[in-house]
Design an enzyme around this catalytic site. Structure first.
Site, short mmCIF file in Angstrom:
data_model
loop_
_atom_site.label_atom_id
_atom_site.label_comp_id
_atom_site.label_asym_id
_atom_site.label_seq_id
_atom_site.Cartn_x
_atom_site.Cartn_y
_atom_site.Cartn_z
CG ASP A 12 -1.96 -1.13 1.11
OD1 ASP A 12 -2.43 -1.40 -0.01
OD2 ASP A 12 -2.27 -1.75 2.14
CE LYS A 34 -4.26 -6.09 0.28
NZ LYS A 34 -4.88 -4.84 -0.21
CG ASP A 61 -7.50 -5.89 -2.50
OD1 ASP A 61 -8.69 -6.18 -2.66
OD2 ASP A 61 -7.07 -5.30 -1.48
CE LYS A 63 -11.14 -4.75 -0.34
NZ LYS A 63 -9.72 -4.40 -0.45
CG LEU A 64 -13.33 -5.46 -10.23
CD1 LEU A 64 -13.38 -6.14 -11.60
CD2 LEU A 64 -12.80 -4.05 -10.36
CG ASP A 66 -20.45 -0.87 -11.90
OD1 ASP A 66 -21.67 -0.81 -12.16
OD2 ASP A 66 -19.68 0.07 -12.08
CB THR A 120 -11.81 -6.54 8.51
OG1 THR A 120 -10.90 -5.83 7.68
CG2 THR A 120 -11.75 -8.01 8.17
NE ARG A 182 -1.10 -3.98 12.21
CZ ARG A 182 -1.53 -4.04 10.94
NH1 ARG A 182 -1.50 -5.17 10.28
NH2 ARG A 182 -1.94 -2.95 10.33
NE ARG A 212 -1.35 -0.15 7.86
CZ ARG A 212 -2.53 0.32 8.22
NH1 ARG A 212 -2.67 1.60 8.48
NH2 ARG A 212 -3.57 -0.49 8.34
O1 C5P Z 1 -1.23 -2.64 6.77
P1 C5P Z 1 -2.29 -3.70 7.00
O2 C5P Z 1 -1.71 -5.03 7.41
O3 C5P Z 1 -3.37 -3.21 7.94
O4 C5P Z 1 -2.94 -3.89 5.56
C1 C5P Z 1 -4.08 -4.67 5.38
C2 C5P Z 1 -4.46 -4.66 3.93
O5 C5P Z 1 -5.63 -5.44 3.76
C3 C5P Z 1 -4.77 -3.28 3.36
O6 C5P Z 1 -4.36 -3.28 1.98
C4 C5P Z 1 -6.27 -3.18 3.45
O7 C5P Z 1 -6.82 -2.36 2.46
C5 C5P Z 1 -6.66 -4.64 3.19
N1 C5P Z 1 -7.95 -5.04 3.69
C6 C5P Z 1 -8.30 -4.95 5.03
N2 C5P Z 1 -9.54 -5.35 5.42
C7 C5P Z 1 -10.40 -5.85 4.51
C8 C5P Z 1 -10.04 -5.95 3.17
C9 C5P Z 1 -8.79 -5.53 2.79
O8 C5P Z 1 -7.50 -4.53 5.86
N3 C5P Z 1 -11.57 -6.31 4.90
#
Ligand code: C5P
Length: 231
Positions: A12, A34, A61, A63-64, A66, A120, A182, A212
């Site tokens: 990201d 991703k 990723d 996420k389409l 429409d 989430t 995490r 992250r």
């Molecule tokens: O940095 P982090 O580990 O929080 O990144 C999580 C990734 O997963 C991000 O790209 C976020 O957009 C994605 N994501 C998420 N929850 C979801 C779907 C995707 O955190 N339900």
């Protein structure tokens, strides 16, 4: 130990230098990357090839969500690229999911098709009061997972806590992709409910998305190796 093939590193960022630094660090490991909206919209599809040049699998990723024709045409355009996983929103409905599945299954690269259930970041009260869906958040997630499975998707994005219920109702082979991971001792950032990589593995997740904790570490490789060792 966490199998590297189960780890999807979320790239990201909009910074091409940072992308290159992370891709170079991950080269040689069997992890996935991703490519989400932020990176794809800023640097374009060439970033997919940059990952593939380093033998990394790619989850596109976007996420389409429409009407069925628009999603299937968008997927047809995306299927030119050598991606290994793509996703759509289950809330788009069975007709959209079936058309998406048909496009993906008849493509050259045949990526896995994954449906987003509830994000989430969505809370129980948002499900009930804003989406006007009755019942629990988990019931809604499991319902979307069943819809996705019946419509030809290979799996879903969900929280690690929902994996057991989804596999029980859908099938053990139905793929679960789980963000909100995490390692112990790292910042939660904006994630609300987090799970350690080892706990996600115990819950049966197929792929864990980690951003992250790896990408913002001064040494992404050190962070990755520590995760693979089970921190
Ligand atoms: O940095 P982090 O580990 O929080 O990144 C999580 C990734 O997963 C991000 O790209 C976020 O957009 C994605 N994501 C998420 N929850 C979801 C779907 C995707 O955190 N339900």
């Amino acid at each position: 130990m966490i199998p590297a093939e189960k780890v999807i590193v979320a790239l990201d960022t909009q910074d091409p230098e940072q992308v290159k630094k992370i891709l170079d660090a991950l080269k040689g490991y069997k992890v996935w990357v991703k490519i989400g909206m932020e990176l794809f919209y800023s640097l374009g599809p060439q970033v997919i090839q940059e990952a593939k040049d380093r033998d990394l699998k790619v989850f596109l990723d976007l996420k389409l969500h429409d009407i069925p024709t628009t999603v299937s045409h968008a997927l047809q355009a995306l299927m030119k690229h050598p991606v290994d996983m793509v996703n759509v929103h289950a809330a788009g409905g069975s007709e959209m999911l079936k058309m998406a599945s048909s496009v993906v299954k008849s493509s050259v690269h045949k990526p896995l098709l994954i449906a987003v259930t509830q994000l989430t970041s969505t809370t129980q009260s948002q499900v009930n009061d804003e989406q006007h869906i009755t019942g629990s958040l988990e019931e809604s997630v499991v319902h979307y997972a069943q819809l996705a499975r019946m419509s030809g998707c290979d799996g879903v994005v969900c929280a690690p806590q929902e994996v057991i219920a989804i596999k029980k109702i859908c099938s053990p082979e139905f793929i679960t992709v789980t963000p909100g991971i995490r390692p112990l001792g790292t910042s939660m950032n904006d994630q609300k409910r987090v799970t350690t990589p080892m706990d996600a593995l115990r819950l049966g997740t197929d792929y864990m998305v980690i951003g992250r904790p790896i990408t913002q570490n001064p040494s992404p490789l050190v962070a990755l190796v520590s995760i693979l060792k089970g921190s």
